[in-house]
Design an enzyme around this catalytic site. Structure first.
Site, mmCIF file in Angstrom:
data_model
loop_
_atom_site.group_PDB
_atom_site.id
_atom_site.type_symbol
_atom_site.label_atom_id
_atom_site.label_comp_id
_atom_site.label_asym_id
_atom_site.label_seq_id
_atom_site.Cartn_x
_atom_site.Cartn_y
_atom_site.Cartn_z
ATOM 1 N N ASN A 1 -1.907 -9.210 -1.165
ATOM 2 C CA ASN A 1 -2.782 -8.616 -2.174
ATOM 3 C C ASN A 1 -1.985 -7.957 -3.292
ATOM 4 O OD1 ASN A 1 -2.451 -6.729 0.318
ATOM 5 N ND2 ASN A 1 -2.745 -5.358 -1.418
ATOM 6 N N CYS B 1 -0.419 7.403 11.259
ATOM 7 C CA CYS B 1 -0.132 7.104 12.668
ATOM 8 C C CYS B 1 -1.003 7.914 13.623
ATOM 9 C CB CYS B 1 1.330 7.398 13.007
ATOM 10 S SG CYS B 1 2.500 6.293 12.217
ATOM 11 N N LYS C 1 -8.243 -13.196 4.468
ATOM 12 C CA LYS C 1 -9.109 -12.017 4.580
ATOM 13 C C LYS C 1 -10.432 -12.189 3.843
ATOM 14 C CE LYS C 1 -6.028 -8.008 5.107
ATOM 15 N NZ LYS C 1 -5.603 -6.764 4.403
ATOM 16 N N ASP D 1 -7.814 -6.158 -1.752
ATOM 17 C CA ASP D 1 -6.865 -6.319 -0.635
ATOM 18 C C ASP D 1 -7.151 -7.601 0.130
ATOM 19 O OD1 ASP D 1 -4.763 -5.797 1.110
ATOM 20 O OD2 ASP D 1 -5.955 -4.505 2.418
ATOM 21 N N TRP E 1 -4.017 -11.002 10.994
ATOM 22 C CA TRP E 1 -2.840 -11.715 11.505
ATOM 23 C C TRP E 1 -3.064 -12.285 12.898
ATOM 24 C CZ3 TRP E 1 -1.657 -9.293 15.961
ATOM 25 C CH2 TRP E 1 -2.031 -7.940 16.075
ATOM 26 N N CYS F 1 0.612 12.252 7.903
ATOM 27 C CA CYS F 1 0.436 12.159 9.362
ATOM 28 C C CYS F 1 -0.640 11.167 9.791
ATOM 29 C CB CYS F 1 0.087 13.537 9.947
ATOM 30 S SG CYS F 1 1.074 14.895 9.274
ATOM 31 N N GLU G 1 0.818 -1.225 0.000
ATOM 32 C CA GLU G 1 0.000 0.000 0.000
ATOM 33 C C GLU G 1 0.844 1.264 0.000
ATOM 34 O OE1 GLU G 1 -0.793 -2.626 1.925
ATOM 35 O OE2 GLU G 1 -2.740 -3.172 1.110
HETATM 36 CA CA CA Z 1 -2.794 -5.285 2.138
#
Ligand code: CA
Length: 721
Positions: A303, A651, A375, A348, A436, A648, A226
């Site tokens: 993905n 995060c 997924k 994805d 995960w 920004c 990504e």
């Molecule tokens: Ca991914």
């Protein structure tokens, strides 16, 4: 889509980029090998008795009965996360209490699985710091800091606080860093034995996964689909020396350069357009399993990069080996077979989730099976001898496909699955029905304990700009306006006990938030920590909660168990982490695990444990600072919003609403003062805490971001986010 549209992507999209960061890639260039001698001043004391750990290898790691240790990520080579230890069981679990704990004041997101080898517990924490502690007391034996800040400080990289685990093999601990190094430590002393770069410095790739050690090798992949033009690959290194043994590329490169092997030539037949200009993706950032019985290694692949197949492979195609399990020769990396869970991925739908080995009986036939819940929302049972599908059934709401055809093994897509009209609501979301967070398999109940998420996503690509290309270290997927959808009828989170033979849930425990920890199975119990900070033991057969303990901070890491000195322990890291810890997702509950407020810990439980944990502060929602003297310029704020979204938000959260991973800037005094803001953002004064230096940002850009943050703080102080 246009670049402008891309920048309007919602926080949800960016969270997914961080999930990918929980992943790694290896560059196609030759990897450099650097041998270093340790200059550590002294050997620290090891465990009380010191047998020869250099003899603990594949045979021991494959031994399901070896209960004193937890030697590998999924406990044994089978990745089942099942221990036969049964001292803590249905009838005794109410006596479970804290045996010891270790405070980790400098850590942030903790998502990793500890290992236990010969009385020592090893784990990796924030900024890839590896520690060894006495597994019966929690006393620190050694700590190794790979100086991630020193290696990444000036690069625009994000999400680097996380690591999901480490590996042990013949006396060495193996760990990888966010910036792409793999290193080996002497398990007794913590001394560095070797370190290598696994991809070219500066490539927009990350490692957040655990290396996989087997047959004298250490295997590692990476993430990055990504955040740039990623081409996925995995590389195996010699466990003794760190020399490269082999590399397997997951997607083909430019045909003009020639293909590395026949598998790549075959894969190239399933791609169209000029995919190599986008990288293609497929990055294997998590699930890798070694099968000693069949002497095969299985890689779960990621993905496409970018997500949108119309950009990546405009005339269609399955795009091998995206979203697949690929079986490889462990000695050479040679291709054996593959099974693709999401052909031509455009959602994805990563297939990097756990690859669990199990022996099943299906319709009277013994099957050497792989259990896999990627997924895309289908639970797969795959024959690992042949790579053929045994069965697949949805384990969450699935709208992109009606079913998986049992003969062809291919999903049957629904008409709107590929958002042909430019937008569609599709289930599961890009966060996946399972990520995960580890599932476990109990061979005595025959059940898989599966952390499940019920979320849909809105995919939009109206006005697609086919000239769009990803920028390094800037989130981009080729699909815009991604948002999370919840259903009133469905619980957002579930703990499911899944019968892989009948392909149905035997029991489910509804959870009000999707983002919970991985599971541990013992003969009579299932352990799982939750988003709300409660650690549960459920009855393995019925799901009934038999015991719970409030740890006062969201839990994302999976627990482990081991037995030493006649006592069974259950241990886990407490430190809310992963993709959801970035910012609040609108519509999802918020427990108030704010950055820097709650103490991160390693906690071990045992029967009749009597240690009292120091109390945690109550949940806390950051309150925006009100600074009447700061005159917001709306034009600057609008410009700042775009810069904030690009650099920004990944995060600090969308709309400047942060969660556990980084400070909430609306509540911070730093943006109020230009000099203070520039020192942190451009000058990198907090690199050691995980804040990268954005050295390229000009005064005007920094100022615009300040105005956006202050404008948002004022708005939210008045009327809330
Ligand atoms: Ca991914």
């Amino acid at each position: 889509m246009t670049k402008k549209q891309h920048r309007r992507t919602s926080p949800g999209l960016r969270f997914t980029a961080v999930l990918a960061a929980l992943a790694v890639t290896i560059g196609s260039t030759l990897l450099t090998w650097v041998a270093r001698t340790s200059d550590d001043p002294e050997d620290r004391a090891g465990p009380a008795k010191a047998p020869d750990m250099s003899t603990i290898g594949d045979r021991e790691i494959a031994d399901e009965q070896r209960t004193a240790d937890w030697l590998a990520y999924g406990r044994t080579h089978s990745e089942r996360r099942f221990s036969p230890l049964n001292d803590i069981r249905r009838g005794t679990v109410n006596r479970l209490g804290v045996a010891w704990y270790l405070d980790l004041p400098d850590d942030v997101g903790l998502v990793s699985t500890p290992l236990v080898v010969d009385g020592v517990l090893y784990f990796t924490g924030t900024m890839n710091v590896v520690r060894a502690v006495n597994a019966t007391s929690g006393e620190l034996i050694w700590s190794y800091d790979p100086d991630v800040a020193g290696h990444v400080g000036t690069k625009r990289q994000v999400g680097w606080v996380h690591s999901r685990g480490i590996s042990f093999y013949r006396g060495k601990i193996f760990a990888a860093t966010w910036d792409g190094r793999l290193f080996a430590l002497d398990a007794k002393t913590g001394r560095l034995r070797w370190t290598v770069r696994t991809f070219e410095e500066g490539k927009p790739l990350y490692i957040t996964g655990a290396p996989k050690a087997f047959k004298g090798k250490v295997l590692i992949g990476n993430g990055g689909t990504e955040v740039g033009r990623a081409r996925g690959s995995v590389t195996a290194f010699d466990a003794d020396t760190g020399r490269t043994a082999w590399t397997f590329h997951i997607v083909p490169g430019n045909p003009a350069d020639g293909f590395e092997n026949e598998a790549m030539a075959m894969a190239a037949q399933t791609w169209t357009g000029r995919w190599w200009e986008h990288g293609g993706g497929g990055n294997a950032w998590h699930g890798m399993t070694y099968d000693p019985e069949l002497d095969t290694v299985y890689i779960g692949t990621g993905n496409g990069a970018p997500w949108n197949r119309r950009l990546r492979s405009p005339d269609g195609g399955d795009n091998l080996f995206l979203s697949s399990i690929v079986a490889l020769d462990p000695d050479t990396g040679g291709y054996r077979w593959h099974y693709q869970t999401s052909p031509g991925d455009t959602w994805d739908y990563t297939s990097t989730m756990d690859i669990v080995l199990a022996d099943l009986e299906v319709d009277g036939h013994p099957i050497k099976a792989i259990l896999h819940a990627p997924k895309n929302g289908f639970f797969y049972v795959i024959d690992r001898v042949t790579g053929r599908l045994v069965s697949a059934k949805p384990f969450s709401r699935v709208t992109w496909a009606t079913h998986v055809d049992p003969v062809s093994g291919r999903p049957v897509e629904t008409p709107n699955a590929r958002y042909p009209d430019g937008e569609a609501n599709i289930w599961p979301s890009a966060h996946g029905a399972h990520s995960w967070q580890a599932m476990s398999y109990n061979p005595t109940t025959g059940l898989v304990y599966l952390p499940t998420m019920n979320m849909g996503g809105r995919y939009v690509d109206t006005g697609l700009d086919t000239s769009w290309r990803a920028e390094d270290f800037v989130g981009g997927t080729g699909v815009g306006l991604f948002e999370i959808l919840l259903s009133k009828e469905l619980s957002p989170g579930l703990l499911q006990a899944w019968d892989p033979v009948r392909q149905e849930a035997v029991w489910t425990v509804p959870q009000k938030h999707p983002w919970n920890g991985g599971t541990l199975a013992t003969p009579e119990l299932v352990f799982q920590g939750r988003y709300d900070g409660t650690f549960y033991a459920h009855d393995a057969s019925t799901g009934e909660a038999r015991w719970s303990y409030d740890l006062g901070l969201g839990i994302s890491a999976p627990p482990i168990t081991y037995k030493l000195g006649g006592k069974q322990y259950v241990a886990l890291l407490v430190g809310y982490g992963g993709g959801y810890t970035v910012g609040f997702t609108p519509g999802l509950p918020n427990e108030g695990w704010a950055y820097g407020v709650h103490r991160r810990r390693l906690v071990a439980f045992a029967l009749d444990g009597e240690v009292t944990l120091p109390p945690q502060p109550p949940p806390s929602l950051p309150r925006p600072l009100v600074v009447p003297s700061f005159q917001v310029d709306p034009e600057l704020a609008a410009r700042g919003r775009r810069i904030y979204g690009t650099f920004c938000a990944i995060c600090h959260g969308g709309q400047a609403v942060a969660n556990a991973m980084a400070p909430d800037l609306r509540a911070s005094g730093v943006p109020v003062d230009f000099g203070a803001f520039a020192a942190v953002v451009r000058g990198g004064t907090r690199v050691g805490r995980g804040m990268p230096a954005f050295a390229h940002l000009a005064d005007a850009q920094l100022n615009a971001v300040r105005h956006y943050i202050r404008a948002t703080a004022h708005d939210h102080a008045e009327s809330g986010p």
